[in-house]
Design a protein around this motif. Structure first.
Motif, mmCIF file in Angstrom:
data_model
loop_
_atom_site.group_PDB
_atom_site.id
_atom_site.type_symbol
_atom_site.label_atom_id
_atom_site.label_comp_id
_atom_site.label_asym_id
_atom_site.label_seq_id
_atom_site.Cartn_x
_atom_site.Cartn_y
_atom_site.Cartn_z
ATOM 1 N N THR A 42 44.868 120.511 75.643
ATOM 2 C CA THR A 42 43.543 119.992 75.295
ATOM 3 C C THR A 42 42.777 121.089 74.553
ATOM 4 O OG1 THR A 42 42.574 120.785 77.346
ATOM 5 C CG2 THR A 42 43.445 118.535 77.348
ATOM 6 N N ASP B 212 44.890 110.054 72.299
ATOM 7 C CA ASP B 212 45.923 110.449 71.322
ATOM 8 C C ASP B 212 47.297 110.088 71.861
ATOM 9 O OD1 ASP B 212 43.999 111.455 69.703
ATOM 10 O OD2 ASP B 212 44.553 113.576 69.936
ATOM 11 N N ARG B 213 48.191 109.787 70.932
ATOM 12 C CA ARG B 213 49.545 109.411 71.336
ATOM 13 C C ARG B 213 50.584 110.277 70.629
ATOM 14 N NH1 ARG B 213 46.757 104.555 71.655
ATOM 15 N NH2 ARG B 213 47.371 103.185 73.377
ATOM 16 N N THR C 74 49.217 121.828 69.307
ATOM 17 C CA THR C 74 48.645 120.536 68.946
ATOM 18 C C THR C 74 47.560 120.248 69.970
ATOM 19 O OG1 THR C 74 50.718 119.730 68.051
ATOM 20 C CG2 THR C 74 49.146 118.052 68.770
ATOM 21 N N GLU D 146 41.285 112.493 73.861
ATOM 22 C CA GLU D 146 41.344 111.214 74.582
ATOM 23 C C GLU D 146 42.028 110.131 73.747
ATOM 24 O OE1 GLU D 146 39.788 110.760 77.793
ATOM 25 O OE2 GLU D 146 41.046 108.968 77.719
ATOM 26 N N ALA E 273 45.411 117.766 72.020
ATOM 27 C CA ALA E 273 45.379 116.368 72.452
ATOM 28 C C ALA E 273 43.947 115.986 72.797
ATOM 29 C CB ALA E 273 46.278 116.184 73.668
ATOM 30 N N ARG F 243 50.669 108.952 76.023
ATOM 31 C CA ARG F 243 49.254 108.834 75.714
ATOM 32 C C ARG F 243 48.491 109.839 76.580
ATOM 33 N NH1 ARG F 243 45.463 104.132 77.755
ATOM 34 N NH2 ARG F 243 47.332 102.859 77.446
#
Lengths: 393, 54
Positions: A104, A128-129, A122, A126, A124, A138
């Motif tokens: 996050t 995001d997939r 990366t 809320e 992530a 997810r």
């Protein structure tokens, strides 16, 4: 241990810590614990969800390798970066340098301090997939459960929730699944009390978020994997995280520890003053009660008043112990006050007041000292002190 | 004045508002906050804050 299949395409690749008895130096863990890590294999891509503790890095990689060649891991998902799940991250990235780390936004800051090397994760957010091919991860933000960077990862097709510490327990049983082991509700509740309880509000928010999700399996990072009665565990969290009903009357708890009964008499006088001013007071002898059993009461009260006599220039152990047992409840803005009888120096209540400020109590009144045996006038002052505390609520 | 966001909980420090709850008057720049100032929401230290792009 060998990898264990949870459902097709998902394997447990964790570590059993059978010897652990105290977690993080402070938390009793009499059943040991596990550091669970999960491998999710889609048609095209592979994700590893959470790593392990640094001390178990080798054991962890030994369990992981029969399941997958590390160079074939595409994503390393970190649901939160507490060192018991991220300590071995550096070892994973050594053997799987191609793996894209997923954290996050707050996690990115912690990641830097965990790895002490430059990685480009990366982020992530809320909803995001990540598509692995027939398996879609997810991300559900779950801040402060129990670290600021926490998220859950939900595998949509199989309805599996990788929940981090949430719904976990320090409980070690190699059979791994909740339906194969004896009832461990006690360890499950203890874990909630110590780890999740300070964040009840966030627990409720997370429960609301996952309420509408179909969940067949919960994979926490500690303890058993839940594949039967999943709802029952979620309902326990619902009950434990509920706000206690607001008492109709304001309430202060008066704790004391007294060698010769002088501080005790002050405590009762302060209690009288509080009641005279229209609030509720309960006066409790710390030598007789277990403060840890009173956490709900303390949390529901407007504040606490702590009395201690002074021995060798210090407050008594029972008073310190009370204040050290409050870390799992929200204290901000609760009223704190201290008092006590003394022989010739009387530092005890001053130290208690200082500690209360450090814990973010609101301390509106200076400590109330009395030398040796309280006179009627002293007891009158104690009553007035109690009244002033109520006025400060 | 430049706003700063807590990297842990996303609280935003707005110099125009200060942190009156803890004696920081409106108009105090982030740099002028005491070194031991912490996030009012999660208690993270000043070094956990990042400048907000406007």
């Amino acid at each position: 241990m060998n990898p264990i299949e949870i459902i097709p395409g998902i394997q447990w690749v964790g570590v059993l810590d059978t010897q652990l008895r105290v977690f993080d130096v402070i938390m009793e863990a009499k059943h040991g614990t596990t550091y669970n890590s999960f491998l999710v294999r889609g048609r095209d891509k592979v994700a590893l969800i959470d790593a392990s503790k640094a001390a178990f890095a080798e054991t962890f990689l030994d369990t992981l390798r029969p399941a997958i060649e590390p160079t074939a891991i595409d994503y390393m998902v970190c649901n939160h970066l507490e060192p018991d799940h991220s300590g071995a991250l550096v070892d994973v990235l050594d053997v799987a340098p191609q793996a894209q780390v997923v954290v996050t936004k707050p996690g990115r800051m912690l990641l830097r301090a965990i790895l002490n090397r430059d990685v480009k994760p990366t982020i992530a957010a809320e909803g995001d997939r990540i598509e692995l091919g027939g398996k879609t991860l997810r991300f559900i933000m779950a801040p402060f459960l129990h670290w600021p960077d926490t998220m859950f990862t939900y595998l949509e097709e199989d309805q599996v929730l990788f929940s981090g510490d949430f719904l976990g327990a320090h409980y070690c049983d190699p059979r791994l699944f909740n339906d194969l082991i004896p009832n461990y509700d006690e360890a499950f509740q203890h874990y909630f009390q110590v780890i999740m309880r300070p964040f009840k509000e966030y627990v409720r928010q997370a429960l609301d978020k996952i309420d509408s999700l179909p969940i067949k399996v919960v994979c926490p990072v500690h303890g058993p994997i839940l594949r039967t009665d999943v709802r029952r565990y979620i309902d326990m969290y619902r009950a434990w995280s509920a706000e206690p009903p607001q008492p109709t009357k304001k309430r202060l708890l008066v704790f004391y520890v007294s060698s010769y009964g002088n501080t005790e008499r002050m405590a009762h006088a302060i209690g009288r003053g509080i009641r005279d001013a229209g609030a509720d007071a309960e006066v409790l002898d710390l030598a007789k009660v277990d403060a840890r059993a009173l956490l709900d009461d303390i949390e529901a009260a407007e504040g606490i008043v702590v009395g201690t006599c002074t021995i060798n220039g210090d407050a008594l152990e029972q008073a310190w112990s009370l204040l050290s047992s409050l870390t799992t409840i929200k204290l901000k803005d609760k009223l704190g006050a201290s008092f006590g009888a003394f022989g010739w120096s009387g530092e005890g209540p001053l130290m208690i007041a200082e500690r209360m400020r450090g814990l973010k109590f609101r301390v509106p009144e200076e400590p109330m000292p009395v030398q040796l045996v309280p006179t009627d006038a002293d007891l009158k002052s104690c009553e007035e002190y109690g009244k002033r505390l109520v006025a400060a609520l | 004045m430049q706003k700063f966001e807590c990297g842990m909980c996303e609280y935003t420090y707005d110099p125009a508002k200060g942190d009156p709850g803890r004696g920081i008057p409106p108009g105090t720049s982030f740099d002028d906050l005491p070194d031991n100032w912490t996030c009012p929401k999660c208690n993270a230290g000043k070094n956990m804050f990042v400048a907000v792009d406007e």
